[in-house]
Design a protein around this motif. Structure first.
Motif, PDB file in Angstrom:
ATOM      1  N   VAL A  49       0.833  -1.199   0.000  1.00 35.20           N
ATOM      2  CA  VAL A  49       0.000   0.000   0.000  1.00 35.20           C
ATOM      3  C   VAL A  49       0.870   1.253   0.000  1.00 35.20           C
ATOM      4  N   SER A  50       0.291   2.344  -0.499  1.00 32.40           N
ATOM      5  CA  SER A  50       1.016   3.623  -0.524  1.00 32.40           C
ATOM      6  C   SER A  50       0.200   4.712   0.142  1.00 32.40           C
ATOM      7  N   ASP A 205       4.754  10.735  -5.526  1.00 32.68           N
ATOM      8  CA  ASP A 205       4.566  10.403  -6.932  1.00 32.68           C
ATOM      9  C   ASP A 205       3.363   9.481  -7.100  1.00 32.68           C
ATOM     10  N   VAL A 206       2.272  10.039  -7.615  1.00 34.36           N
ATOM     11  CA  VAL A 206       1.023   9.292  -7.774  1.00 34.36           C
ATOM     12  C   VAL A 206       1.213   8.110  -8.739  1.00 34.36           C
ATOM     13  N   GLU A 207       2.007   8.310  -9.784  1.00 37.05           N
ATOM     14  CA  GLU A 207       2.270   7.216 -10.733  1.00 37.05           C
ATOM     15  C   GLU A 207       2.964   6.055 -10.041  1.00 37.05           C
ATOM     16  N   GLU A 208       3.941   6.397  -9.212  1.00 40.93           N
ATOM     17  CA  GLU A 208       4.687   5.362  -8.492  1.00 40.93           C
ATOM     18  C   GLU A 208       3.745   4.581  -7.574  1.00 40.93           C
ATOM     19  N   VAL A 216      -4.122   2.715  -2.487  1.00 43.82           N
ATOM     20  CA  VAL A 216      -3.462   4.008  -2.257  1.00 43.82           C
ATOM     21  C   VAL A 216      -4.328   4.839  -1.307  1.00 43.82           C
ATOM     22  N   TYR A 217      -3.723   5.351  -0.252  1.00 42.13           N
ATOM     23  CA  TYR A 217      -4.395   6.255   0.672  1.00 42.13           C
ATOM     24  C   TYR A 217      -3.936   7.671   0.375  1.00 42.13           C
ATOM     25  N   VAL A 218      -4.904   8.574   0.223  1.00 45.28           N
ATOM     26  CA  VAL A 218      -4.563   9.982   0.001  1.00 45.28           C
ATOM     27  C   VAL A 218      -4.830  10.737   1.300  1.00 45.28           C
ATOM     28  N   MET A 219      -3.837  11.493   1.756  1.00 47.97           N
ATOM     29  CA  MET A 219      -3.946  12.266   2.995  1.00 47.97           C
ATOM     30  C   MET A 219      -4.329  13.711   2.684  1.00 47.97           C
ATOM     31  N   THR A 220      -5.031  14.322   3.623  1.00 44.48           N
ATOM     32  CA  THR A 220      -5.343  15.751   3.504  1.00 44.48           C
ATOM     33  C   THR A 220      -4.105  16.561   3.922  1.00 44.48           C
ATOM     34  N   ARG A 221      -4.203  17.867   3.747  1.00 43.86           N
ATOM     35  CA  ARG A 221      -3.190  18.753   4.345  1.00 43.86           C
ATOM     36  C   ARG A 221      -3.221  18.600   5.858  1.00 43.86           C
ATOM     37  N   LYS A 252      -5.032   7.718 -12.228  1.00 44.56           N
ATOM     38  CA  LYS A 252      -4.042   8.762 -11.953  1.00 44.56           C
ATOM     39  C   LYS A 252      -4.721  10.129 -11.856  1.00 44.56           C
ATOM     40  N   SER A 253      -5.621  10.415 -12.777  1.00 43.92           N
ATOM     41  CA  SER A 253      -6.231  11.742 -12.719  1.00 43.92           C
ATOM     42  C   SER A 253      -7.140  11.863 -11.493  1.00 43.92           C
ATOM     43  N   ALA A 254      -7.804  10.772 -11.101  1.00 50.29           N
ATOM     44  CA  ALA A 254      -8.640  10.823  -9.894  1.00 50.29           C
ATOM     45  C   ALA A 254      -7.779  11.083  -8.657  1.00 50.29           C
ATOM     46  N   LEU A 255      -6.649  10.397  -8.592  1.00 52.36           N
ATOM     47  CA  LEU A 255      -5.769  10.578  -7.429  1.00 52.36           C
ATOM     48  C   LEU A 255      -5.162  11.981  -7.399  1.00 52.36           C
ATOM     49  N   LEU A 256      -4.756  12.465  -8.568  1.00 55.01           N
ATOM     50  CA  LEU A 256      -4.161  13.804  -8.617  1.00 55.01           C
ATOM     51  C   LEU A 256      -5.156  14.861  -8.159  1.00 55.01           C
ATOM     52  N   ARG A 257      -6.413  14.689  -8.572  1.00 52.48           N
ATOM     53  CA  ARG A 257      -7.448  15.639  -8.145  1.00 52.48           C
ATOM     54  C   ARG A 257      -7.579  15.627  -6.624  1.00 52.48           C
ATOM     55  N   ALA A 258      -7.533  14.410  -6.054  1.00 45.42           N
ATOM     56  CA  ALA A 258      -7.663  14.295  -4.589  1.00 45.42           C
ATOM     57  C   ALA A 258      -6.449  14.909  -3.890  1.00 45.42           C
TER      58      ALA A 258
END
Ligand SMILES: Nc1ncnc2c1ncn2[C@@H]1O[C@H](COP(=O)(O)OP(=O)(O)OP(=O)(O)O)[C@@H](O)[C@H]1O
Ligand SMILES: [Mg+2]
Length: 263
Positions: A49-50, A205-208, A216-221, A252-258
């Motif tokens: 996981v990332s 790196d979202v691609e990585e 993949v977990y996306v964190m807030t500020r 990738k575009s969904a993750l980048l937006r997040a």
């Protein structure tokens, strides 16, 4: 490239990593600085996981907590079901932290040495890996005589050679040129496919993250909370060709937006 003898990984049948309601704050000028807020996740044994997120969102703090170097203010963190985590994970911190008085090779064997792998055996394994990491010929160099990218590769080798059923990697390829980076990403994928190591990777790196991970977990500020959990649907085994697939481009575009805070 992947045909390399690895250290005897101490493979536990239950190398799970969990966090439940984790809060962590530091102090800044006497005031509390909340860094992580209500972070919860369950990583299954052998999963990759990332975590991605803005600078300062608490990603390195999270890895320190998982490694057992720090304790949460509230909440519970376990590795293999136990809150006693120190010594269970092979950890590559964001700073390479090589010992300046040890040669590159002797730095690379450090984790194995600590776990009692016989010295000659450890050095033999590390030497094979130097070739793969493009470090052949620099075995005897001191860290001060290596470039930033080379030091990062030595630290990466030290981590993957350290016996353990969980690997924590903080921006392991951040200082590398894109070719070396791709080579090591692919190598890490091949190695992970053959071992049942659980991997937690922190990256900008979202691609990585997509290429390597099951999730993949996306964190807030800051204070960092988990704002998005993305299950990566790409089939395995993967190669770099997956970067061109429709599924990859969409994810990738969904993750980048997040990550940018647009969702
Ligand atoms: N030991 C510490 N003492 C005080 N504050 C700290 C400490 N470690 C981290 N912080 C603060 O916690 C916040 C999160 O830091 P952290 O290093 O976890 O972020 P990060 O997500 O890894 O950022 P980056 O992507 O830049 O590496 C920052 O504001 C930082 O200043
Ligand atoms: Mg960090």
């Amino acid at each position: 490239m992947a045909r390399v003898a690895l250290a005897n990984q101490r493979v536990s049948a239950h190398a799970t990593v969990t966090a439940a309601g984790v809060y962590k704050s530091y102090r800044l000028d006497g005031e509390p600085l909340p860094v992580l807020e209500d972070v919860s996740f369950e990583i299954g044994s052998g999963e990759f996981v990332s975590f991605v997120g803005p600078s300062g969102s608490g990603k390195s703090t999270l890895l320190n907590l998982l490694a057992g170097l720090e304790e949460p203010d509230r909440g519970r963190i376990t590795i293999s079901g136990s809150t006693d985590r120190l010594g269970h994970a092979a950890y590559m911190p964001q700073k390479d932290l090589l010992l300046p008085w040890r040669s590159a090779l002797d730095n690379a064997v450090l984790g194995m040495e600590v776990h009692g792998v016989p010295r000659e055996d450890a050095r033999h394994r590390a030497r094979e890996m130097f070739e793969i990491a493009g470090l052949a010929g620099f075995e005897r160099s001191l860290p001060a005589a290596l470039s930033g990218g080379m030091r990062q590769r030595v630290a990466f080798l030290r981590t993957v050679l350290t016996p353990g059923s969980v690997m924590l990697l903080d921006e392991p390829f951040g200082a590398l040129d894109s070719l070396t980076r791709s080579e090591l990403q692919e190598w890490l994928m091949r190695m992970w496919e053959r071992l049942s190591t659980t991997v937690v990777l922190v990256t900008h790196d979202v691609e990585e993250a997509l290429l390597l991970s099951d999730r993949v977990y996306v964190m807030t500020r800051r204070p960092g909370r988990i704002k998005l959990v993305h299950e990566v649907g790409l089939p395995r085994p993967r190669s770099l060709e997956v970067l061109d697939s429709e599924e990859f481009v969409r994810s990738k575009s969904a993750l980048l937006r997040a990550v940018r805070g647009e969702v």
